[in-house]
Design a protein around this motif. Structure first.
Motif, mmCIF file in Angstrom:
data_model
loop_
_atom_site.group_PDB
_atom_site.id
_atom_site.type_symbol
_atom_site.label_atom_id
_atom_site.label_comp_id
_atom_site.label_asym_id
_atom_site.label_seq_id
_atom_site.Cartn_x
_atom_site.Cartn_y
_atom_site.Cartn_z
ATOM 1 N N SER A 57 8.661 3.285 -1.343
ATOM 2 C CA SER A 57 7.838 2.527 -2.287
ATOM 3 C C SER A 57 8.689 1.455 -2.975
ATOM 4 O O SER A 57 9.866 1.691 -3.269
ATOM 5 C CB SER A 57 7.259 3.454 -3.362
ATOM 6 N N PRO A 58 8.116 0.292 -3.256
ATOM 7 C CA PRO A 58 8.855 -0.752 -3.981
ATOM 8 C C PRO A 58 9.299 -0.263 -5.364
ATOM 9 O O PRO A 58 8.558 0.465 -6.032
ATOM 10 C CB PRO A 58 7.833 -1.890 -4.113
ATOM 11 N N LEU A 102 1.336 7.508 -6.285
ATOM 12 C CA LEU A 102 1.825 6.522 -5.314
ATOM 13 C C LEU A 102 0.923 6.485 -4.084
ATOM 14 O O LEU A 102 0.659 5.410 -3.526
ATOM 15 C CB LEU A 102 3.261 6.846 -4.905
ATOM 16 N N ASN A 103 0.453 7.650 -3.667
ATOM 17 C CA ASN A 103 -0.449 7.723 -2.515
ATOM 18 C C ASN A 103 -1.776 7.013 -2.779
ATOM 19 O O ASN A 103 -2.474 6.610 -1.848
ATOM 20 C CB ASN A 103 -0.710 9.185 -2.132
ATOM 21 N N LYS A 104 -2.115 6.868 -4.076
ATOM 22 C CA LYS A 104 -3.328 6.126 -4.461
ATOM 23 C C LYS A 104 -3.019 4.642 -4.686
ATOM 24 O O LYS A 104 -3.853 3.908 -5.192
ATOM 25 C CB LYS A 104 -3.922 6.727 -5.733
ATOM 26 N N ASN A 105 -1.799 4.236 -4.321
ATOM 27 C CA ASN A 105 -1.328 2.851 -4.485
ATOM 28 C C ASN A 105 -1.363 2.419 -5.947
ATOM 29 O O ASN A 105 -1.801 1.315 -6.290
ATOM 30 C CB ASN A 105 -2.142 1.872 -3.640
ATOM 31 N N ASN A 133 0.815 -1.220 0.000
ATOM 32 C CA ASN A 133 0.000 0.000 0.000
ATOM 33 C C ASN A 133 0.855 1.280 0.000
ATOM 34 O O ASN A 133 0.483 2.287 0.603
ATOM 35 C CB ASN A 133 -0.960 0.004 1.201
ATOM 36 N N LYS A 134 1.989 1.225 -0.699
ATOM 37 C CA LYS A 134 2.864 2.390 -0.808
ATOM 38 C C LYS A 134 3.066 2.806 -2.254
ATOM 39 O O LYS A 134 3.920 3.630 -2.558
ATOM 40 C CB LYS A 134 4.227 2.081 -0.171
ATOM 41 N N GLY A 135 2.248 2.217 -3.142
ATOM 42 C CA GLY A 135 2.445 2.448 -4.560
ATOM 43 C C GLY A 135 3.660 1.685 -5.054
ATOM 44 O O GLY A 135 4.398 1.089 -4.260
ATOM 45 N N PHE A 162 14.215 7.195 -8.548
ATOM 46 C CA PHE A 162 14.883 6.483 -7.455
ATOM 47 C C PHE A 162 14.790 7.277 -6.155
ATOM 48 O O PHE A 162 14.542 6.713 -5.090
ATOM 49 C CB PHE A 162 16.344 6.224 -7.827
ATOM 50 N N VAL A 163 14.983 8.578 -6.260
ATOM 51 C CA VAL A 163 14.921 9.443 -5.073
ATOM 52 C C VAL A 163 13.514 9.410 -4.465
ATOM 53 O O VAL A 163 13.356 9.275 -3.237
ATOM 54 C CB VAL A 163 15.327 10.894 -5.432
ATOM 55 N N ILE A 164 12.491 9.527 -5.324
ATOM 56 C CA ILE A 164 11.106 9.494 -4.831
ATOM 57 C C ILE A 164 10.800 8.159 -4.166
ATOM 58 O O ILE A 164 10.199 8.108 -3.087
ATOM 59 C CB ILE A 164 10.120 9.770 -5.988
ATOM 60 N N ALA A 165 11.208 7.060 -4.811
ATOM 61 C CA ALA A 165 10.939 5.722 -4.267
ATOM 62 C C ALA A 165 11.595 5.543 -2.899
ATOM 63 O O ALA A 165 10.992 4.992 -1.971
ATOM 64 C CB ALA A 165 11.440 4.651 -5.229
ATOM 65 N N LEU A 166 12.825 6.028 -2.759
ATOM 66 C CA LEU A 166 13.533 5.893 -1.489
ATOM 67 C C LEU A 166 12.875 6.734 -0.399
ATOM 68 O O LEU A 166 12.742 6.287 0.746
ATOM 69 C CB LEU A 166 15.005 6.296 -1.663
#
Length: 299
Positions: free
Chosen positions: A222-223, A181-184, A111-113, A214-218
């Protein structure tokens, strides 16, 4: 003039997509692609120069020209397939298969997008539409083509119930990605174009790579899932890799400054580049060589 030619070509492809049968698409792409191969044009020259840089010492010039010819035929086939699918309102179930689809299911359960790292290889619209048809919450970062009609890609993407994220500005795009991402959602980012950011290794050269995904995911935790599509015989295969592929050879670190550093991001990017490069070496005619991927590259 380029705008007029491109518009005319677009109308031609959609007309062909309407009148041709599925079994005729490949034969027509071979015919038209062979014709275009023998016509001198700037993008063909760029593609050939890219091939020489990528496969230096691996193939002879004659072999590279064969790859170039097959690549042009593949571009035509991809365009015809998209036109056919749109005009015939084709369902995608029989067009592709996916390997390790459960990886996406597991990632969405967090549930983290999901940041889906892809690249310009294979028929990307088929991959996106196939997943959306299966019910996956797909979003894609895209840029409208210079010579396309206004809103063409936005409308096409939206028609397949895919959440469009237009690349309007470097300030707004991260906000839209985070919103998705917030909407998964599964946010597809084609991370293989030369954009200012950092330099990372790709085909033995240090090339410009975007680091935003990559920066946003970290930051969002988020996976990060690498996902690509390739043509295998008469069917498309969606290849889904586990997140471990991106973090392989990286030991867990308690050093927060290193985990937020460009050095750490570069190592993640190079793991992504390695996966993409491996696919390109296996399917060289399916990569989009028209991009100036090695522009401003370093040895």
């Amino acid at each position: 003039m380029k705008h007029i030619i491109f518009q005319g070509g677009l109308k031609l492809f959609f007309w062909l997509g309407k009148i041709l049968k599925k079994q005729h698409l490949q034969k027509f792409s071979i015919l038209l692609g062979s014709l275009l191969y023998y016509i001198p044009w700037s993008r063909k020259h760029i593609a050939f120069e890219n091939l020489k840089i990528a496969f230096q010492g691996q193939y002879s010039e004659k072999e590279l020209k064969k790859i170039l010819k097959k690549f042009i035929q593949e571009v035509i086939l991809t365009a015809l397939e998209v036109a056919f699918i749109v005009k015939k309102n084709e369902k995608l179930a029989s067009w592709a298969k996916a390997e390790e689809l459960e990886v996406l299911d597991e990632a969405l359960k967090q549930n983290k997008g999901v940041i889906a790292l892809s690249g310009h290889i294979g028929n990307i619209p088929v991959m996106l539409a196939w997943l959306a048809e299966k019910g996956y919450p797909v979003a894609v970062l895209f840029k409208e083509g210079k010579y396309l009609p206004k809103g063409f890609l936005y409308n096409l993407i939206s028609s397949y119930k895919i959440y469009p994220i237009p690349m309007h500005s470097d300030r707004e795009v991260p906000k839209e990605i985070i919103k998705a991402l917030n909407k998964n959602m599964i946010v597809f980012i084609l991370a293989d174009q030369a954009r200012p950011g950092v330099y990372a290794k790709f085909f033995g050269k240090y090339v410009q790579c975007q680091k935003g995904a990559f920066v946003i995911a970290l930051r969002k935790n988020s996976p990060i899932i690498p996902i690509f599509i390739v043509r295998e015989k008469e069917e498309h295969t969606i290849k889904i890799y586990r997140e471990e592929k991106i973090f392989q050879s990286l030991e867990p670190s308690q050093n927060k400054s290193f985990l937020s550093s460009d050095e750490y991001v570069v190592r993640l990017i190079e793991n992504y580049n390695f996966i993409l490069e491996s696919l390109i070496r296996k399917y060289p005619e399916q990569y989009y060589w028209f991009h100036r991927r090695f522009k401003k590259s370093l040895d």
